[in-house]
Design a protein around this motif. Structure first.
Motif: not given
Length: 247
Positions: A180-192, A201-217
């Motif tokens: 479900e957490c992986r499905q929640d990456r949908a629509g967000l830019e960056g690599e998760m 669990l542990v989750a990591r983000y790298r990409g152009p958008s702090s907002q996308a990271a915040r949304y996913w988390f």
């Protein structure tokens, strides 16, 4: 949590300690993003720069629950920042923590330059008279790590979320949560990416958008609350530009 200054400069040190009593619950967040100003080459006495440092100490008694969800950190060009977070868990305690950092004010065309970001996260659990490691996670972002494929691959934003669960999840429940957490990456830019922690669990983000990271988390936060049978998170009013409703 409020910080009265406009940001941290080289040599500043912050220390935050939270002691949670048995069965208590707390959400700690910051009222705004934290800024770390550049120090390299700014002072004749210390041309190599001085580090801004933050030390976090969280002590959780049996059955307590801490969610440490500060807003993002912005590290200006030639800034030096080091964070050390120590978490001590008793039996049945739960810790959820995240960090989102932007390396340079990229909207102004600024990179990190000669700056450096370091983080050390140590989580231990005390039970049955012993203290066992849950996670020891050390990260440094600078120099080649900013451009290399095994680092940020040129992305300006890095994020990390860790959940130390109060007790192990059944294999099927953990697998479903990760899916479900992986499905929640949908629509967000960056690599998760996310994976299992024993337990949690542990989750990591790298990409152009702090907002996308915040949304996913935030979506993951809601998933974890759901798995634990807790209420859907109420987003703090000081958080900007959040999804409403979640997901």
């Amino acid at each position: 949590m409020l910080h009265t200054a406009g940001g941290l400069v080289g040599g500043d040190r912050l220390s935050i300690t939270a002691n949670l009593d048995t069965g208590s619950r707390a959400l700690l967040t910051s009222v705004a993003a934290q800024k770390i100003y550049g120090s390299i080459g700014r002072c004749r006495e210390a041309p190599a720069g001085r580090w801004a440092q933050q030390h976090l100490q969280f002590n959780l008694a049996e059955g307590s629950d801490l969610e440490w969800l500060p807003q993002e950190l912005v590290l200006y060009a030639d800034g030096l920042f080091e964070q050390h977070c120590q978490v001590e868990l008793a039996a049945g305690a739960s810790f959820l923590g995240c960090d989102v950092v932007r390396l340079g004010r990229t909207a102004a065309g600024e990179g990190l330059g000669s700056g450096r970001w370091r983080s050390a996260l140590e989580i231990r659990r005390r039970q049955n008279g012993a203290s066992d490691w849950v996670l020891a996670d050390r990260t440094e972002l600078a120099d080649g790590g900013l451009a290399g494929e095994h680092g940020l691959a040129g992305a300006p934003v890095y994020g990390s979320l860790v959940w130390a669960a109060p007790e192990p999840l059944a294999p099927g429940a953990l697998a479903a949560l990760l899916a479900e957490c992986r499905q929640d990456r949908a629509g967000l830019e960056g690599e998760m990416a996310c994976g299992a922690l024993e337990p949690g669990l542990v989750a990591r983000y790298r990409g152009p958008s702090s907002q996308a990271a915040r949304y996913w988390f935030t979506r993951i936060w809601a998933r974890i609350r759901q798995v634990r049978g807790l209420a859907t998170p109420e987003l703090p009013r000081v958080w900007p530009f959040q999804e409403r409703p979640l997901g």
